[in-house]
Design an enzyme around this catalytic site. Structure first.
Site, mmCIF file in Angstrom:
data_model
loop_
_atom_site.group_PDB
_atom_site.id
_atom_site.type_symbol
_atom_site.label_atom_id
_atom_site.label_comp_id
_atom_site.label_asym_id
_atom_site.label_seq_id
_atom_site.Cartn_x
_atom_site.Cartn_y
_atom_site.Cartn_z
ATOM 1 N N GLY A 198 0.824 -1.197 0.000
ATOM 2 C CA GLY A 198 0.000 0.000 0.000
ATOM 3 C C GLY A 198 0.860 1.250 0.000
ATOM 4 N N ALA B 116 2.005 3.278 2.389
ATOM 5 C CA ALA B 116 3.126 3.353 3.328
ATOM 6 C C ALA B 116 4.300 2.508 2.855
ATOM 7 C CB ALA B 116 2.675 2.911 4.722
ATOM 8 N N LEU C 204 -8.413 2.250 -2.403
ATOM 9 C CA LEU C 204 -9.832 2.545 -2.296
ATOM 10 C C LEU C 204 -10.119 3.945 -1.772
ATOM 11 C CD1 LEU C 204 -10.945 -0.853 -0.708
ATOM 12 C CD2 LEU C 204 -11.148 -0.160 -3.108
ATOM 13 N N GLN D 244 -11.003 7.559 -1.289
ATOM 14 C CA GLN D 244 -11.673 8.517 -2.156
ATOM 15 C C GLN D 244 -11.361 9.949 -1.756
ATOM 16 O OE1 GLN D 244 -15.729 7.345 -1.476
ATOM 17 N NE2 GLN D 244 -15.700 5.736 -3.023
ATOM 18 N N GLU E 48 -13.950 18.240 4.647
ATOM 19 C CA GLU E 48 -14.482 17.036 5.271
ATOM 20 C C GLU E 48 -14.751 17.307 6.738
ATOM 21 O OE1 GLU E 48 -12.565 13.648 2.297
ATOM 22 O OE2 GLU E 48 -11.908 13.734 4.390
ATOM 23 N N HIS F 252 -17.012 4.008 9.374
ATOM 24 C CA HIS F 252 -17.451 5.058 8.464
ATOM 25 C C HIS F 252 -18.975 5.031 8.403
ATOM 26 C CE1 HIS F 252 -17.781 7.696 5.035
ATOM 27 N NE2 HIS F 252 -16.475 7.897 5.064
ATOM 28 N N ARG G 176 -16.758 11.513 12.744
ATOM 29 C CA ARG G 176 -17.289 10.273 12.192
ATOM 30 C C ARG G 176 -17.923 9.364 13.239
ATOM 31 N NH1 ARG G 176 -12.727 8.500 7.685
ATOM 32 N NH2 ARG G 176 -13.461 9.911 6.062
ATOM 33 N N HIS H 145 -13.900 0.844 9.071
ATOM 34 C CA HIS H 145 -13.204 1.597 8.032
ATOM 35 C C HIS H 145 -11.721 1.799 8.316
ATOM 36 C CE1 HIS H 145 -12.709 4.398 4.770
ATOM 37 N NE2 HIS H 145 -12.418 5.411 5.563
ATOM 38 N N GLU I 231 -1.299 2.164 8.449
ATOM 39 C CA GLU I 231 -2.397 1.823 9.354
ATOM 40 C C GLU I 231 -2.024 0.767 10.378
ATOM 41 O OE1 GLU I 231 -7.185 0.720 9.149
ATOM 42 O OE2 GLU I 231 -6.031 0.965 7.297
ATOM 43 N N ARG J 242 -9.499 9.081 14.225
ATOM 44 C CA ARG J 242 -8.760 9.682 13.112
ATOM 45 C C ARG J 242 -9.529 10.839 12.490
ATOM 46 N NH1 ARG J 242 -8.666 8.300 7.070
ATOM 47 N NH2 ARG J 242 -10.671 7.420 7.631
ATOM 48 N N LEU K 163 -3.715 8.966 4.794
ATOM 49 C CA LEU K 163 -2.777 8.967 3.672
ATOM 50 C C LEU K 163 -1.593 9.877 3.966
ATOM 51 C CD1 LEU K 163 -5.059 8.973 0.483
ATOM 52 C CD2 LEU K 163 -4.074 7.041 1.725
#
Length: 526
Positions: A19, A21, A53, A55, A122, A237, A279, A338, A362, A373, A379
């Site tokens: 991924g 990282a 994945l 977004q 966000e 999420h 969240r 999530h 992660e 988080r 990211l």
């Protein structure tokens, strides 16, 4: 691999995980290294890494009205008292440079006509600071650019479809890995091992993660003697697409859709929560509304309408594949596991407490996220800590090691969690938790922890949730709904987990050897 090719890789650091990282660590190193990917590197379908994945994009204080100090303040607020302030300030300060590093590697970020970065909003951010690439396909766009750079870098050897099933240790230090590569069992001595294996969403019944994200790195590290931290903090999420026929990760309806003004409504069209709250708050509101018998939808019709497909083309395609037109219909949603705020405890260089072992992404617990988080910080953490791990490894003296050894045909892989196990975790350690449900879930997994890595990680997450008798961030106890005055990070080792599991079982009048197990056939308690 041939013996000659194996010998040529002797003495190189091994990075486990393909991924963001993992690839960032490989790219930022100044020496040859080996990158082990559990599947085809950057394969989109099926996604092998959660990075693909993503977004929402990357949070970074690059706007004219923004500053790293504001980003840090939002991160600390979301973390509910458990962030490491020094790490938060360091990572948020690195945000603008992280964007520049990615751009230098070929990532094409979305820009306005005047060349400035387009910035999204966000939840729990006080500024527009989410940097996107290719709209709502940011993760895929970033990974495609970085993987192309990895493949064009001769000093990086990529081995795909590689499964690490143990860390080699000697005198309390990690000295390499044992991995299944091309159907062979390889003992791979290495001067340094970096775990970048992702999260634990695949342990839960509803998840936005690849189903293979079952905490493998946590189990590897725990069995090697590493300390794990904040395992109880799982972010759910609130708006995963409640699809009818989806095998694998639940499609995510990005928080950016709510950032554009979409609202959460029930079957009557009534709003019931503040959409841009943190969240955990939104997830609990959705969960409670569903428990009360309602269906929940994300309605973007009035704020986006026909512009939905242009603004969110990937999400529009996901919805249409389920027969939903977001321009004309509300989108059915539900909470899903999530992101895991817990992980292997590391310092500011990504070093674990076990010599020879680093972790980033992660799978790690850096102190950035605390109990919850902040959206799109993950990211950024992967880019920043991947860079810092690489810098730390680059400063180490080159160590000689024995060459990797082919030990013969690969033994059968450990079983993946059954659907019954995943449902048990969702029921007992989901959005809202209670002592009785947690203890019952622990009883289900306890007999399997010595031989089953997924069961071990599940049991340790549940045990950490039992320990924390308060509600904070992503961890909510219905029997302890208040937040304690003292914010104390949790820490757990394998030896401590074994002892505490035995104690919990003794209190329940059972021992791990005679507790119930889950039937893989029918999902009931046998």
């Amino acid at each position: 691999m041939t013996g000659e090719s194996l010998r040529a890789l002797a003495g190189q650091p091994v990075i486990v995980g393909g991924g963001l990282a993992g690839v960032m660590t490989a790219l930022m190193l100044d020496r040859p290294c080996v990158l082990l990917s559990a599947g085809p590197l950057a394969a989109v379908r099926p996604a092998m890494a959660s990075s693909m994945l993503a977004q929402g994009g990357i949070a970074a204080a690059v706007g004219a009205d923004d500053a790293p100090a504001l980003h840090a303040a939002d991160t600390l607020a979301a973390g509910a008292g458990l962030c490491d302030r020094a790490i938060v300030e360091r990572v948020t300060a690195d945000g603008p440079d992280a964007i520049a590093r990615l751009a230098a590697f070929g990532v094409r970020f979305d820009r306005a006509a005047d060349g400035t970065l387009k910035l999204g909003l966000e939840a729990a951010h006080c500024r527009h600071r989410i940097v996107h690439a290719r709209g709502d396909a940011s993760g895929a766009a970033i990974m495609e650019a970085l993987v192309a750079r990895v493949r064009a870098t001769p000093r990086i050897t990529v081995l795909e479809n590689a499964r690490v099933h143990a860390l080699l240790t000697h005198d309390g230090a990690v000295t390499g890995v044992r991995a299944g590569i091309a159907g062979r069992d390889i003992a791979w001595p290495a001067p340094a091992v970096v775990l970048a294996t992702g999260g634990i969403g695949g342990l839960f019944g509803d998840t936005t993660n690849p189903l293979g994200a079952c905490g493998q790195g946590l189990a590897l590290a725990a069995r090697a003697g590493a300390v794990l931290g904040n395992l109880e903090f799982v972010q759910f999420h609130p708006t995963a697409l409640a699809a009818r026929h989806v095998a694998g990760p639940m499609p995510l309806i990005s928080e950016a859709v709510r950032g554009e003004g979409a609202v959460l409504v029930d079957e009557n069209g009534d709003r019931f929560t503040e959409e841009l709250a943190a969240r955990d708050i939104v997830s609990r509101a959705v969960w409670r509304h569903m428990r009360a018998g309602h269906h929940v939808f994300l309605d973007a019709r009035s704020v986006l309408g026909a512009r939905f497909a242009t603004r969110f083309p990937a999400i529009d395609a996901l919805c249409r594949a389920q027969g939903i037109d977001p321009a004309r219909q509300p989108i059915p949603v539900r909470p899903a596991a999530h992101y895991h705020m817990g992980g292997i405890v590391v310092d500011g260089r990504g070093r674990t407490g076990v010599p020879g072992l680093w972790a980033c992404g992660e799978v790690s617990c850096t102190g950035l996220h605390g109990a919850n988080r902040l959206a799109s910080n993950s990211l950024l953490e992967a880019v920043s800590f991947g860079t810092w791990v690489a810098h730390d490894l680059s400063g180490l003296p080159v160590a000689r090691t024995a060459p990797p050894v082919d030990d013969g045909a690969l033994a059968p892989a450990a079983p993946a969690p059954t659907e019954a196990q995943r449902r048990a975790m969702a029921r007992g350690a989901g959005v809202v938790r209670t002592h009785d449900e947690l203890r019952e879930t622990l009883r289900l997994f306890a007999p399997r922890v010595e031989r089953d890595d997924a069961a071990l990680v599940s049991a340790m997450v549940v045990l950490a949730a039992l320990r924390r008798r308060e509600s904070r961030g992503g961890h909510f106890r219905a029997d302890f709904p208040d937040t304690a005055h003292d914010a104390v990070p949790s820490r757990l080792t394998l030896d401590a987990a074994r002892a505490e599991i035995a104690a919990v079982m003794a209190q329940a009048g059972t021992t791990p050897a005679d507790t119930m197990t889950l039937s893989p056939d029918n999902g009931v308690i046998a």
